[in-house]
Each structure stands twice: as structure tokens, then as C-alpha cells.
Motif scaffolding. Sequence first.
Motif, short mmCIF file in Angstrom:
data_model
loop_
_atom_site.label_atom_id
_atom_site.label_comp_id
_atom_site.label_asym_id
_atom_site.label_seq_id
_atom_site.Cartn_x
_atom_site.Cartn_y
_atom_site.Cartn_z
N ILE A 17 0.85 -1.19 0.00
CA ILE A 17 0.00 0.00 0.00
C ILE A 17 0.89 1.24 0.00
O ILE A 17 1.85 1.33 0.77
CB ILE A 17 -0.92 0.00 1.23
CG1 ILE A 17 -1.77 -1.28 1.24
CG2 ILE A 17 -1.82 1.22 1.23
CD1 ILE A 17 -2.59 -1.44 2.49
N SER A 18 0.58 2.18 -0.85
CA SER A 18 1.32 3.44 -0.92
C SER A 18 0.32 4.57 -1.07
O SER A 18 -0.89 4.36 -1.24
CB SER A 18 2.31 3.42 -2.09
OG SER A 18 1.60 3.39 -3.32
N ARG A 19 0.84 5.79 -1.05
CA ARG A 19 -0.04 6.95 -1.19
C ARG A 19 -0.67 7.01 -2.58
O ARG A 19 -1.66 7.72 -2.79
CB ARG A 19 0.73 8.23 -0.89
CG ARG A 19 1.91 8.49 -1.81
CD ARG A 19 2.69 9.69 -1.34
NE ARG A 19 3.85 9.95 -2.20
CZ ARG A 19 3.81 10.69 -3.29
NH1 ARG A 19 2.65 11.23 -3.69
NH2 ARG A 19 4.90 10.90 -4.02
N HIS A 20 -0.12 6.22 -3.52
CA HIS A 20 -0.65 6.23 -4.88
C HIS A 20 -1.87 5.32 -5.02
O HIS A 20 -2.73 5.59 -5.87
CB HIS A 20 0.42 5.79 -5.87
CG HIS A 20 1.65 6.64 -5.84
ND1 HIS A 20 1.67 7.95 -6.27
CD2 HIS A 20 2.92 6.37 -5.41
CE1 HIS A 20 2.88 8.46 -6.12
NE2 HIS A 20 3.67 7.52 -5.60
N ASN A 21 -1.95 4.26 -4.23
CA ASN A 21 -3.07 3.33 -4.42
C ASN A 21 -3.95 3.19 -3.18
O ASN A 21 -4.90 2.40 -3.19
CB ASN A 21 -2.54 1.95 -4.82
CG ASN A 21 -1.71 1.29 -3.73
OD1 ASN A 21 -1.51 1.84 -2.65
ND2 ASN A 21 -1.22 0.11 -4.04
N VAL A 22 -3.63 3.90 -2.10
CA VAL A 22 -4.35 3.68 -0.86
C VAL A 22 -5.84 4.01 -0.99
O VAL A 22 -6.69 3.28 -0.44
CB VAL A 22 -3.70 4.48 0.29
CG1 VAL A 22 -3.77 5.98 0.04
CG2 VAL A 22 -4.37 4.14 1.61
N ASP A 23 -6.17 5.07 -1.70
CA ASP A 23 -7.59 5.43 -1.82
C ASP A 23 -8.36 4.37 -2.60
O ASP A 23 -9.51 4.03 -2.25
CB ASP A 23 -7.72 6.79 -2.54
CG ASP A 23 -7.21 7.94 -1.69
OD1 ASP A 23 -7.22 7.79 -0.45
OD2 ASP A 23 -6.78 8.96 -2.27
N GLN A 24 -7.74 3.81 -3.64
CA GLN A 24 -8.40 2.78 -4.43
C GLN A 24 -8.61 1.51 -3.60
O GLN A 24 -9.67 0.89 -3.65
CB GLN A 24 -7.56 2.48 -5.67
CG GLN A 24 -8.18 1.44 -6.58
CD GLN A 24 -7.30 1.14 -7.79
OE1 GLN A 24 -6.19 1.68 -7.91
NE2 GLN A 24 -7.78 0.30 -8.70
N VAL A 25 -7.57 1.15 -2.84
CA VAL A 25 -7.69 -0.05 -2.00
C VAL A 25 -8.76 0.15 -0.94
O VAL A 25 -9.57 -0.76 -0.68
CB VAL A 25 -6.33 -0.37 -1.36
CG1 VAL A 25 -6.48 -1.53 -0.37
CG2 VAL A 25 -5.31 -0.74 -2.42
N ARG A 26 -8.80 1.30 -0.34
CA ARG A 26 -9.82 1.56 0.68
C ARG A 26 -11.22 1.46 0.09
O ARG A 26 -12.13 0.90 0.70
CB ARG A 26 -9.59 2.96 1.27
CG ARG A 26 -8.51 3.02 2.34
CD ARG A 26 -8.27 4.44 2.76
NE ARG A 26 -7.31 4.52 3.87
CZ ARG A 26 -6.70 5.62 4.23
NH1 ARG A 26 -6.91 6.76 3.55
NH2 ARG A 26 -5.86 5.62 5.24
N SER A 27 -11.40 2.03 -1.08
CA SER A 27 -12.73 2.03 -1.71
C SER A 27 -13.18 0.60 -2.02
O SER A 27 -14.31 0.22 -1.73
CB SER A 27 -12.68 2.88 -2.98
OG SER A 27 -13.90 2.83 -3.67
N LYS A 28 -12.29 -0.19 -2.63
CA LYS A 28 -12.66 -1.56 -2.97
C LYS A 28 -12.87 -2.42 -1.72
O LYS A 28 -13.75 -3.29 -1.71
CB LYS A 28 -11.58 -2.17 -3.86
CG LYS A 28 -11.53 -1.56 -5.25
CD LYS A 28 -10.54 -2.29 -6.13
CE LYS A 28 -10.55 -1.74 -7.56
NZ LYS A 28 -9.57 -2.45 -8.43
N ALA A 29 -12.04 -2.19 -0.68
CA ALA A 29 -12.21 -2.96 0.55
C ALA A 29 -13.52 -2.65 1.22
O ALA A 29 -14.20 -3.55 1.75
CB ALA A 29 -11.04 -2.65 1.50
N GLU A 30 -13.92 -1.39 1.20
CA GLU A 30 -15.19 -1.02 1.81
C GLU A 30 -16.35 -1.59 1.01
O GLU A 30 -17.38 -1.98 1.56
CB GLU A 30 -15.28 0.51 1.89
CG GLU A 30 -16.55 1.01 2.53
CD GLU A 30 -16.67 0.58 3.98
OE1 GLU A 30 -17.82 0.48 4.47
OE2 GLU A 30 -15.63 0.33 4.65
#
Length: 343
Positions: A17-30
Motif C-alpha cells: 500500500i502506498s499513497r498512490h493506491n491507498v484510496d483505491q484499496v480503501r474504496s474496494k475494501a469497503e
Amino acid sequence: MSLHAYWDGERIDRAQISRHNVDQVRSKAEESRTLVHPFCEHRVFIRSKSVGGRLRYHFAHFAKEKATCRWAGESESHLALKDTLVFESRRLGWDAEAEAGKSGKDRPDHIPDVLAVHPNTGQRVVFEVQVSSQGAEEYRRRQDLRTVVPNTRSLWLTRNADVALEAGYVPIYHLERGDEKVATDLIATRYVLMADWVDAALRNRLDRPRTKHAWELWIAEEEARAAAEAAQQEALMAKLDAAEAARKTKKEADAEARRQRIAARNSASAADPARWGWGQLPPLAVAHNFRTYLDASYSQATRARAVAEDLGYGDGEVAQHGGHGGAAAHELREAPTDLGADT
């Protein structure tokens, strides 16, 4: 908190996880609601924290599940140390991950904090971070679980500097305050930075304790020596007790013989009183009638002196010696009749 989680059954580490993909990962995880803790399987979310100006990510419990998870209380310093061990191992070309093993509600004891595997030789090095207090026996038990896999070395980091000498064959290295330096020897006299320590650990260049087999032989020898000393001490005490018992028995026998001799003398005295003269009273008779014995002895001595004086001076010399005559001076005499013409 945890350094990794499972997403749809696949492991995801915070290093992914990095600042480049964290928002995408959070969205898909939610959206999927399948990002779960590796051991309790409760839902977790991605949380970030700034450390030294850099964002670090980890997986945290929601407040509702945190109270029921036995792994939720892992400290940030513990997580940071595991993260550092993973980072330094990977920097040196090893494959490393934190808490390597299968997920499940019952976390096995043998799951390591960090497992580093050499990509070519397959050599395995396990790093364990023990921040809380733990006894030497528990160190040995958990060490045996980790080294049961062939070609595996297991090293421990702890803030307790004394436990290394108590744990025997377990390699335990002291963390200096601040967790920036680690001891390279078991007695905590030489310290290096964490990066240098990991390098020495992976190259097997740290001071190591004796092997388990050598330690067990040493323990057996120490126990045999202690048993021999105890047996020797017990034999000495038994010898002293026997000597004391013999001395006491002899003393009692001597006292009994003395009582019997006194009883025999008393019996002889009672049967024949005439055999004892003044000054020769039997011991028991003297003891029972000491006053009579003293009076008799005094009278006998007095009469002896009087007789000696009579023999030395005679009755005619009494006046010349100031009336201090012998035995005759003590006799009654008639009044004189020749006191002179004037009477």
C-alpha cells in the motif's frame, strides 16, 4: 493492529500500500467488506500514520470488534520493529514478510513475527520481537516450535537484558532504549544500529549461545554435581548425628554406672555402719546429712589439737602460756587450798 490482512482470501501486506493506491484499496475494501484481520477474521480498515515525515500504513480494527480481539492490543512499537525487520531483510535481498503463516481464529504459536527466506539457498531466519515480559522456560518452548523446521534459525529481540543468560540455548539480543540499536552479543556489551544488526543476523555473524544439545549436557552435569554435593552433605550430617548419638549414649551409660556405684556404697553402709569412721562417711550419707558431718569433723579436729597441746606442754605449764593449756585446760579442777595465810 496488524501489518497484513486478508482480502478475499489473499494476503495483502502494508508494503503493498502506498499513497498512490491507498484510496483505491480503501474504496474496494469497503465495497467488498472482505478485508479482515489474519487471525481473528474481524473486519479491519487501512489506517495511516506519519513516521519521520513518511506515511506508514497498517490495518486496524473497527471499534466494535477491537474489544473482542486478543490481537488488537499489539503496540505500535512492536509493529514498527517488525516492519523494520521486514524492510531491512528485503533491502539485503531476502524474501521477508511479517507474521507468515495461515490465518485462523486460533493463532498458532509457531507463526513468526518476521520470516526471512534466502531466495537461492532457501535458508530461513525467524525474527521474534518480545516487548513484553516472558520467562526463560517460555522462551525455550517457543524456540523449539520455530526451529523444528529444517534449515531454520530463530533469533529474539527483547528489552530485558538479563533473560538471555537464563534462557540457555535461545539466542536473545537486547534492544537498547528507543529500539534504534541492538546488542550483538548475549551479555549486552556491544551494540550496533538495527540495519547493521539485521545484516549480521542474516549472515550468521552474531554471538550465539551453546546448542540445545550442549546446554542439556551442561544442565545434566550441573544437576549431577549438585546431587553429589547434596549426598556428600547428607553423609556428613549422618556421621555427625551418629557421633552425637554415641556421645550421648556413653554419657548416659557413665551416669547410670555412677548411680549404680553410689547405690552399692549406700547399701553397704546401711548394712555395716561401723565400717565408716569420722571423715569416712559414705558420699550419699554426707550428702543427706551434711550438717552432722561438718559438726563431727569439727569436734574431731578440736580434740586432736587439744591432745597435741597436752603432750607438748603438760599440765604444769598452763599458767606460763596464758592459761592456754592443752586438753587439761578444758577439764574441771578443784579450787586451790593453799592461797596463803591471809585467807
